[in-house]
Design an enzyme around this catalytic site. Structure first.
Site, PDB file in Angstrom:
ATOM      1  N   ALA A 883       0.843  -1.193   0.000  1.00  0.00           N
ATOM      2  CA  ALA A 883       0.000   0.000   0.000  1.00  0.00           C
ATOM      3  C   ALA A 883       0.878   1.244   0.000  1.00  0.00           C
ATOM      4  O   ALA A 883       1.676   1.442   0.914  1.00  0.00           O
ATOM      5  CB  ALA A 883      -0.913  -0.001   1.223  1.00  0.00           C
ATOM      6  N   ALA A 902      -3.294   8.194  -0.121  1.00  0.00           N
ATOM      7  CA  ALA A 902      -2.983   6.817   0.293  1.00  0.00           C
ATOM      8  C   ALA A 902      -3.945   5.830  -0.346  1.00  0.00           C
ATOM      9  O   ALA A 902      -5.082   6.165  -0.675  1.00  0.00           O
ATOM     10  CB  ALA A 902      -3.046   6.696   1.812  1.00  0.00           C
ATOM     11  N   HIS A 903      -3.455   4.602  -0.508  1.00  0.00           N
ATOM     12  CA  HIS A 903      -4.245   3.498  -1.061  1.00  0.00           C
ATOM     13  C   HIS A 903      -4.083   2.300  -0.137  1.00  0.00           C
ATOM     14  O   HIS A 903      -3.055   1.631  -0.133  1.00  0.00           O
ATOM     15  CB  HIS A 903      -3.755   3.162  -2.471  1.00  0.00           C
ATOM     16  CG  HIS A 903      -4.636   2.186  -3.199  1.00  0.00           C
ATOM     17  ND1 HIS A 903      -5.081   0.997  -2.644  1.00  0.00           N
ATOM     18  CD2 HIS A 903      -5.163   2.214  -4.456  1.00  0.00           C
ATOM     19  CE1 HIS A 903      -5.826   0.347  -3.526  1.00  0.00           C
ATOM     20  NE2 HIS A 903      -5.899   1.063  -4.626  1.00  0.00           N
ATOM     21  N   ASN A 904      -5.116   2.033   0.674  1.00  0.00           N
ATOM     22  CA  ASN A 904      -5.081   0.872   1.557  1.00  0.00           C
ATOM     23  C   ASN A 904      -5.287  -0.421   0.776  1.00  0.00           C
ATOM     24  O   ASN A 904      -5.693  -0.413  -0.386  1.00  0.00           O
ATOM     25  CB  ASN A 904      -6.153   0.992   2.637  1.00  0.00           C
ATOM     26  CG  ASN A 904      -5.712   1.886   3.781  1.00  0.00           C
ATOM     27  OD1 ASN A 904      -4.793   2.701   3.629  1.00  0.00           O
ATOM     28  ND2 ASN A 904      -6.363   1.750   4.927  1.00  0.00           N
TER      29      ASN A 904
END
Length: 1068
Positions: A883, A902-904
């Protein structure tokens, strides 16, 4: 026991009669008893529908279904007998297998009707039609007898011409549900049936003319029959070239005596015969043999035109070659796993089939059936194959990703077969005699690669003729196709060499010696070639790839390393200089060739690869340029060596076609196997969570890079390693190239110089003339921040989506943009840079996020405000995908603000999401500045820990942009110490699978804080007219699913942006 002789033609007639009776009786009985029932379908009935379909006629009602099945069962025996008889006539096992499968699939769809199982009926019907392609084509090509081929050609043409309207009216019925369309569909469905029966009926004429009989009974003894019959059967066939009878010696002694007599006679005749005039002249006046001069075809305008034509066709090759993987991986990213379309990669292995014929029919001089290799050796075959290849240049017109992939796959399958024959200099009229030997074609391949990279560099990272780029997205598809056809016309109309033909050498023809083991060819030739092709594609197909690999962000208001849209030109210049060095190394004994083949040069490349992997910023980019220079410099030599190993005959030698075709397949198809394996391995380093066993490759770019260099090593001249050709012709013609003219090299240098100049000009042309400026005036202190998951830059129909993204971002006047799923610097995504157009056309500062060697799906930050500092984070991901997150400090109207993109991970990896959310909350809580969070979270609103929502909001000390919006799952906007004045959700249109969310904020006056942070103060919803106009969102995006909006986008969920009043006493 009596012997029964049956004329085989009667069996074919019996099959035709039974087939006509089966369908005709079912149609007659059905129309007589159940007409209105069998014309009725799910859309309409009589009178809109007036003709029953085949399926409804033969499968829905008693007694027509039963009568049909009885007759069709009776056709089984003659049908299989005909199959065996055609095998007897043609001797083709493959045609027999296709015919058997065709018969079985026919039985499947006639006995499993649409009423029984619609899916199985359709699958078997489609399979039957597909198997008719090799059956009809093979039967036509191998036809025997007067008028047989002509008749089959006519019927087969009508059969396949019927398929297009059949599919069209089926779609009109099934998809658009138009009454009456099914009856029109039925016309063509019945036509297919009767064309199929008529095609098979022609076998009757063929068997009758061949005089084929079926004998039932005991075999007649050999001595029986009249003397006349016996003599007739024993008269040997006499060829025109050999009319003498050869009597086989009766015993070993006679054989030895005969050989001795023949040898003595030959020796005496040779000794007693007087020498010829030519021989006497040669003895009396010995002269030094002269090597025939190769025509210098580069001294004419037509020769220059030919060079440009070949260059453009090479450019088209690389454009389609690099388009195949992105076209098929569209399906993988929607499936989030292996979708099945990945097997289209196997179309690159078609050189393996060069020794075979279409549909694996036996090659036959009588019927004119040739192998793929024999067809592609001629200009006519090359031209036809090129036309098939260029179909991919028109694939952009289809909105169906499946159709586009099918066209591109067929194009690449044809293209790679055609190209390898050309590269080996085996096309008649395009070889060494015309000055276009293997060296010429090797140089042309690398120049085409440079042209493809240049076209991407000057077109915002997109190749303008890619099939998934259409005109509305910056494609030059029509122009590209027109130029391709013009270049093909030039190729097809080239005249022969102006010099007289080379005199044929006297004496025996060159012999082909035993081949070396396949493993030797694979290690010394195919392995380096496959590794080289992948290295070029993966590292140098786009000039910005190496820049992205070295990027780490900003520091003190300046980028730490090179920016992709500015310094990609350095990669282009390095690529061109390296190729120029390789082109100049044209002889085996030249100083530059000795350098480029020395193992020390390989070690220099290894040093550059190590620096690429381990270093970052300017140092890392410098090392990567060293690797690029080494790879590009050895490319012409490796391509030339592969062509020479693959080429064991001259272009005029037809007697060793099978051996030559097999050798071509060994060299080039094996190289493509290596290329495919490297592609999969490199993709699995980041997609490990979505493929079985993928964790073995997790984050192992180092291993892939090391394997690339190791596979490249056998191409260099290691001490003690004797390099040799696998198959050697005992002739000096293939051992050394003829004297070369330097003009081709001059054209190459001119091309490379132009490429460098155009890359510099393109960079300067696209650079923004002014620094980025926010959309709103500084006095308003208003900013719009948006988050969008753009699904790797593919829209919902598989086209590039950059221009659609640009339009929406521009219309929404976004000052800060967070884009996710943006790391496209891989072969799977075409090495595209989604930020190029936004930066160059709209004017943004950019942080492209973690590079391709960080193994994430990518995150990007675009800002109209100056970027002070950025930090890249790889969030904890013990199980799932890595991530990424970007922590940036921006100067917004004089106030420093922390922005996080952000990219979980996915929902399935709960531990990953908890750990990632905890880290993001820590970063936000640690910031003493105002905060804007733009993220892909995957959680329900107000979900308790360990779900991400509560962790982010409470532990991160931030507010949800609207706590009452309960219809969210993926994207969230959070903030702190700012005034939120609007919140909008814009539908995805066809750009991606995720909406765009926008938060509008007002920055407190520099040096002040927010005056009231209570929930009541933050949730004073108002109409837009209460706020100044700079807070309003565009009116043209009001709409809904039924209409309105722009380009398919509209404000959804609330169907309007939400507006909020500033708290009383707010200081802005």
């Amino acid at each position: 026991m009596a012997t029964l002789n049956i004329n085989a033609a009667l069996v074919a007639r019996f099959q035709t009669i039974l087939s006509l009776l089966a369908f005709g009786s079912a149609f007659a009985i059905g129309c007589n008893l159940h007409y209105k029932k069998i014309v009725k379908n799910g859309v309409a009935g009589y009178p809109q529908e007036w003709l029953p379909s085949v399926s409804a006629t033969i499968g829905d009602w008693y007694p027509e279904r039963n009568v049909f099945q009885i007759f069709i069962a009776l056709t089984a025996a003659p049908r299989f007998v005909i199959l065996f008889l055609t095998y007897h006539l043609y001797g083709s096992t493959s045609l027999f297998v296709f015919g058997a499968l065709r018969t079985i699939s026919c039985g499947g769809w006639v006995y499993i009707t649409s009423s029984d199982s619609g899916l199985m009926h359709d699958v078997l019907m489609i399979g039957y039609i597909a198997l008719n392609i090799p059956w009809m084509a093979g039967s036509t090509l191998m036809s025997k007898g007067r008028g047989v081929r002509r008749g089959r050609t006519a019927v087969a043409t009508m059969f396949f011409a019927t398929i297009a309207p059949l599919v069209y009216f089926y779609i009109q019925h099934k998809v658009h549900r138009i009454p009456g369309a099914y009856s029109l569909y039925a016309i063509f469905e019945w036509s297919l049936i009767f064309f199929d029966i008529f095609f098979d009926s022609i076998t009757e004429r063929e068997l009758r003319q061949a005089g084929t009989y079926i004998t039932i009974g005991p075999q007649r003894p050999e001595s029986s029959g009249s003397a006349k019959d016996k003599a007739a059967t024993e008269i040997p066939a006499v060829s025109e070239s050999n009319t003498k009878q050869t009597v086989k010696p009766q015993n070993k002694h006679e054989e030895v005596v005969e050989k001795s007599d023949v040898a003595m006679k030959t020796a005496l005749e040779s000794a007693l015969s007087p020498p010829s005039n030519a021989e006497s002249s040669t003895v009396a006046n010995p002269v030094t043999p002269q090597i025939p001069e190769v025509p210098n075809v580069f001294n004419s305008k037509r020769a220059a035109l030919s060079f440009v034509s070949d260059l453009y066709r090479s450019y088209v090759f690389w454009s389609l070659f690099t388009a195949l993987i992105p076209t098929l991986f569209y399906f993988s990213i929607w499936e989030l796993g292996i979708a099945g379309q990945e097997f289209t990669l196997l179309t690159l292995l078609t050189p393996f089939f060069l020794p075979t014929t279409p549909f694996f029919l036996p090659a036959n001089a009588e019927t004119g059936i040739k192998t793929w290799f024999q067809m592609l050796r001629s200009k006519k075959g090359q031209t036809i194959a090129s036309l098939v290849q260029y179909a991919a240049l028109g694939a952009w017109t289809s909105d169906s990703p499946v159709v586009r992939l099918g066209i591109v796959g067929l194009s690449c399958a044809t293209m790679i077969q055609r190209e390898v024959v050309l590269w080996a200099g085996l096309v008649k009229g395009e070889g060494k005699a015309e000055g276009r030997g293997v060296r010429y074609w090797s140089v042309m391949v690398v120049l085409g690669f440079v042209s493809a990279a240049l076209s991407k560099h000057v077109n915002h990272g997109n190749n303008p003729i890619w099939p998934f780029i259409d005109p509305k997205n910056g494609g030059w598809n029509k122009t590209g196709l027109a130029l391709a056809l013009l270049s093909l016309l030039e190729f097809a109309t080239r005249g022969p060499s102006s010099l007289p033909a080379k005199p044929k050498a006297s004496g025996p023809k060159p012999k082909v010696v035993a081949a070396s083991p396949y493993l030797s060819t694979f290690i010394t030739t195919s392995l380096p070639l496959g590794s080289l092709v992948f290295s070029l594609h993966n590292l140098l197909a786009d000039p910005s790839t190496l820049v992205a690999a070295s990027w780490t962000g900003w520091e003190n208001g300046k980028p730490r390393g090179p920016l992709p849209h500015v310094f990609g030109v350095a990669t282009m210049v390095t690529l061109c200089l390296g190729i120029a060095l390789g082109v100049g190394a044209s002889g085996p004994r030249t100083f530059s060739r000795r350098i480029l083949t020395n193992p020390i040069w390989w070690l220099v490349g290894c040093l550059g690869a190590y620096g690429l992997y381990s270093e970052r910023d300017w140092e890392g980019y410098g090392w990567s340029l060293l690797l690029a220079f080494v790879l590009s410099s050895v490319t012409p030599g490796i391509l030339e060596n592969a062509a020479k190993v693959a080429r064991i005959t001259s272009e005029d030698d037809e007697e060793t076609d099978d051996i030559q075709a097999s050798q071509l397949g060994k060299v080039y198809a094996s190289a493509m196997v290596v290329y495919i394996l490297f592609n999969l391995a490199s993709i699995f380093t980041v997609a490990y969570a979505f493929v079985p066993g993928g964790h073995v490759f997790r984050e192992r770019t180092d291993a892939v890079l090391m394997a690339q260099l190791l596979c490249l090593a056998p191409a260099f001249s290691w001490p003690g390693l004797k390099k040799h050709r696998d198959l050697t012709l005992l002739s000096s013609e293939l051992e050394s190239d003829p004297p070369r003219t330097r003009s081709p090299n001059k054209y190459a240098y001119v091309t490379l110089t132009l490429a460098m100049a155009l890359s510099v000009f393109g960079t300067l042309y696209h650079l923004p003339l002014a620094p980025p400026r926010p959309y709103k005036p500084a006095s308003a202190r208003v900013l719009n921040a948006g988050i969008w998951t753009v699904h790797f830059g593919f829209d919902n129909v598989g086209h590039d989506s950059q221009r659609g993204m640009k339009q929406l971002i521009q219309d929404m006047q976004l000052d800060i943009v967070g884009l996710l799923e943006t790391d496209l610097q891989r072969t799977a995504f075409g090495h595209r840079d989604l930020t190029r157009m936004l930066v160059e056309d709209l004017g943004y500062n950019v942080d492209i996020g973690p590079g391709p060697n960080e193994h994430t799906w990518g995150a990007v930050l675009l800002s109209k405000f100056p970027i002070i500092n950025t930090t890249h984070h790889l969030l904890p991901s013990p199980h799932g995908e890595l991530a990424p997150a970007i922590e940036a400090v921006l100067d917004v109207f004089g106030t420093e603000i922390t922005v996080i993109v952000a990219h979980n991970g996915q929902e399935e990896d709960r531990l990953d999401r908890e750990l990632q959310s905890t880290e993001l909350a820590r970063i936000m809580a640690a910031s003493t500045r105002p905060v804007i969070f733009l993220g892909y979270v995957v959680t329900r609103p107000h979900a308790l820990r360990p779900n991400p929502y509560e962790i982010l909001v409470k532990d991160g000390n931030v507010h949800d942009i609207d706590k009452d919006d309960m219809d969210r799952w993926c994207e969230y906007i959070l903030y702190r110490d700012l005034y939120r004045t609007s919140y909008a959700r814009v539908s995805r249109g066809i750009i991606t699978d995720t909406e765009m969310q926008i938060g509008q904020f007002v920055v407190p006056k520099h040096g002040t804080n927010i005056t009231d942070n209570s929930q009541e103060a933050r949730y004073k919803r108002v109409k837009k007219e209460v706020l100044p106009e700079e807070h309003w969102f565009p009116m043209e995006y009001y709409g809904n699913e039924r209409g309105g909006g722009k380009n398919g986008h509209f404000y959804h969920v609330f169907y309007t942006p939400l507006y909020y009043a500033l708290p009383e006493g707010a200081i802005v």
